[in-house]
Design a protein around this motif. Sequence first.
Motif, PDB file in Angstrom:
ATOM      1  N   UNK A 638     -39.370  62.425  38.030  1.00 29.50           N
ATOM      2  CA  UNK A 638     -38.128  62.572  38.797  1.00 29.50           C
ATOM      3  C   UNK A 638     -37.574  61.271  39.361  1.00 29.50           C
ATOM      4  N   UNK A 639     -38.398  60.231  39.471  1.00 26.17           N
ATOM      5  CA  UNK A 639     -37.902  58.939  39.942  1.00 26.17           C
ATOM      6  C   UNK A 639     -37.637  58.024  38.751  1.00 26.17           C
ATOM      7  N   UNK A 640     -38.671  57.667  38.029  1.00 24.17           N
ATOM      8  CA  UNK A 640     -38.526  56.722  36.909  1.00 24.17           C
ATOM      9  C   UNK A 640     -37.588  57.250  35.839  1.00 24.17           C
ATOM     10  N   UNK A 641     -37.551  58.556  35.642  1.00 24.25           N
ATOM     11  CA  UNK A 641     -36.677  59.143  34.627  1.00 24.25           C
ATOM     12  C   UNK A 641     -35.223  59.157  35.013  1.00 24.25           C
ATOM     13  N   UNK A 642     -34.916  58.741  36.242  1.00 23.33           N
ATOM     14  CA  UNK A 642     -33.526  58.644  36.694  1.00 23.33           C
ATOM     15  C   UNK A 642     -33.104  57.202  36.979  1.00 23.33           C
ATOM     16  N   UNK A 643     -33.943  56.246  36.596  1.00 24.56           N
ATOM     17  CA  UNK A 643     -33.606  54.834  36.799  1.00 24.56           C
ATOM     18  C   UNK A 643     -32.792  54.312  35.617  1.00 24.56           C
ATOM     19  N   UNK A 644     -31.818  53.460  35.954  1.00 25.30           N
ATOM     20  CA  UNK A 644     -30.939  52.869  34.937  1.00 25.30           C
ATOM     21  C   UNK A 644     -30.819  51.370  35.190  1.00 25.30           C
ATOM     22  N   UNK A 645     -30.471  50.612  34.161  1.00 23.13           N
ATOM     23  CA  UNK A 645     -30.261  49.173  34.370  1.00 23.13           C
ATOM     24  C   UNK A 645     -29.002  48.912  35.178  1.00 23.13           C
TER      25      UNK A 645
END
Length: 887
Positions: A638-645
């Motif tokens: 839920x955290x890393x899978x919602x990170x973007x550059x």
Amino acid sequence: CRVRAWDWGVPGGGGHEYRGRLELVGGGWCMSDEAAAHYSPALEQLALGRRFLRQELGGCATPRVAWQIDPFGHSRQLAAIFAQMGYDGLFVGRVDHQDKGTREELRELEMIWRASGSLDPPSADIFTGILPNVYNPPSGFCWDQLCSDPPVVDEDSEENNVDNIVSSFLHIALSQAERYRTNHIIMTMGSDFHYENANLWFKNMDKLITHVNARQANGSRVHVLYSTPSCYLWELHQANLSWSLKTDDFFPYSDGPHQFWTGYFTSRPAFKRYERLSNNFLQICSQLEALAGPVAREGPYGPGDSSVLREAVAVAQHHDAVSGTEKQHVADDYARQLAEGWESCQVLVANALASLGGRKENFVFCNALNISVCPLTETTSRFTLILYNPLGRPVSWPIRLPVNGASYAVTDPQGQPVLSEVSPGCPPPHPGLLFQASAPPLGFSTFKVSRLSRGDPPAPPARPPLSSEPQEIRNEHVRVLFDPLTGHLKEIQNLDKSISLPVFQSFYWYNASVGNDESLQTSGAYIFRPNSSQPIPVSSSKRVPTYLVKNALVQEVHQNFSSWCSQVVRLRVGQPYVELEWTVGPIPVEDGWGKEIISRFETTLQTDGRFYTDSNGRQVLERRRDYRPTWNLSQTEPVAGNYYPVNSRIFIKDKKFQLTVLTDRSQGGSSIFDGSLELMVHRRLLYDDNRGVGEPLVELGANRQGLVVRGRHLVLLDTVESSAERHRLLAQELFMAPYVVLAPGGGSSYGFCPGDSPQTFSPQFSGLRQELPPNVHLLTLAPWGAGTLLLRLEHQFERGESANSSQPVTIDLLTLFSAFAITSLQEMSLGGDLPLDAVSRLVWTPATGTPWGGGGPGSRVTLQPMEIRTFLATVQYQEPGAGVGGA
């Protein structure tokens, strides 16, 4: 190649042509990184490579296909650049495992990627194919000294394995063909570090081709041949099919559950900043080389050369360079190459400034100003400061120099006094001289600085006791409130618009996973995987110690979150945004846990799961939490899978207001819950993530205690309608920042050429006759050959994001520049290596879409939103000392 590609048919045993073809191509390295790189250096690197190929191998070597097989996600902006450079297609290796699985079922592994919502199709459309095995050979068919697969044995021997190998290969080929739409498929052969012994590969592939094709006598429909991506692409084009349309990007990338490659968005933050600064200085170096002409390369300070830095910046665009996924000794070597490039460019800059300013000085480049070190300003009582502005519009830029004195006098190019202050710490214990310096577009201004009295360095301000009244800092545009009990940021007010927004900001750290029962995956240089979705506050206390600094030029609140994390919240005079200067490190790991540090903003905005990030610093894309536009996401992180550059900005908004945060380097960012946004600023990890770097991301730094990183976030609060007007210009100013050059003494000068009189001295210079409109950016001004310059202008607004600035704009190039006269002009492709009218791309049919019609070249250039136009200009320079461009 193309003749061979389409004229492949050979009569088979049944009297008909073979119905299928399998392509084998060698794996190759990728040209640039799409997440951690800004579009400007990536564009320059691609242009440099294309020009090299054309010069060394001729026009037939001009690449027609982009080959991006190893980058860890793919950006929409870079795809648009590929299309505008004239590429017919793009092949990528890595895409999210769920995305690929869905596309395999739908047979949509090949598509048309519409890479811009502003440019009319198909100018930013590019055919895009996803390779079947990333860039590796199919299982069982790796013949390298690094592999253990059995070779093809076709001799008269009991070890003869031809039947088994051919049958296995045919099964793989037919299975792969079920996932692609035409009767042509492509197979990559090779991998990382392969072909060191190429004979092993080609001997076995020759045998494979021979024996697979021999099966056609027994009814096999598979024909194998050596080929290339261009040949394969041509066959797909000949199929005359319509293709599915993709309009989003390929971020974030995961190669399995719990395995999101989103950590590298932030990895090695110091090198990411150095790469950003290096490109900034490269553009300044190129501009001054173009403005001053040949004297910049062979002037009074010796031979100057921009190519050293240009090539070093290009190398830094590698997908394991600026991304931060290289080994430590390799990162050190990248930095060394950049440093050598800076030295070579500084000679060129000194030559150019001497020529354009009509003076020869002992120019000094203080490369350690980021840590408040400059021996010249700290030891001398009189010096000269030259501020060069690479933007096409005037700027007012804050100057902060370490000094050793209580008071100074500063005068501008006209000899008028400039308000200045000596701040007690920059940071403590170094006093800093502060003043605002303005510079004309594409030019410089000269300022004289004199110490009035030695005096004693100002003492650090006393830290006031806790007050029951709200602490605040303010200028004429912005007011910032702080909670008097906790010391945290509490509220931001836009005084121009009478807007107020509660904003809480603080630092947290995610506990880096070392693997668990769900997955053994750890956090590493590539992968971000927190042990918990809830980050831990950096400060162990609810109260953050603070103290205020206020003077006529700046107001600051200094916050101390821990012994290794602090921040200065700053408002300068005339500044319509809040500046947050954070310092993080050394990150403590004595407790055995790796840590990933974030700066989080919490607001009351109703954001409905949506936030917005830039694409390589240019386009802006909507992101939705736990959502992908092209498939039904099964979220495992839920955290890393919602990170973007985030290369330049991230923002959240509701129907009325928008909060935008701009970055000074590439970082990972997200909105994990509504009304919030966060940016990861630093990482220190204790385990490798098993993706190739082979060592943990520790970064010990110069003192071997751990890396300390300092950076800035600029925070804008505005209405939704007006925000683009602010963040577009501010992001460009942050990316193409002015540059400071110093000289000892009070600025006495003499003529540049023998016999020149002192009157030739120009304290101010502009390379433009008039400033560019605010929505136009001078992207490139660089020498391209004898008497020729490469010129790129870009419209830096997207369609519809601003009522005023998103309109088309027209520029007359022949009357634009002051340092030289343009005698002829030719419009080129984006890469600068082909005349625009010589570019002929394959035309593809999307499942939906409209045709496109473009315009012709001329000296009066009209730019549409997000359009970049490239020109090769033949120029004639004025003689040195003629006073051209003096402002």
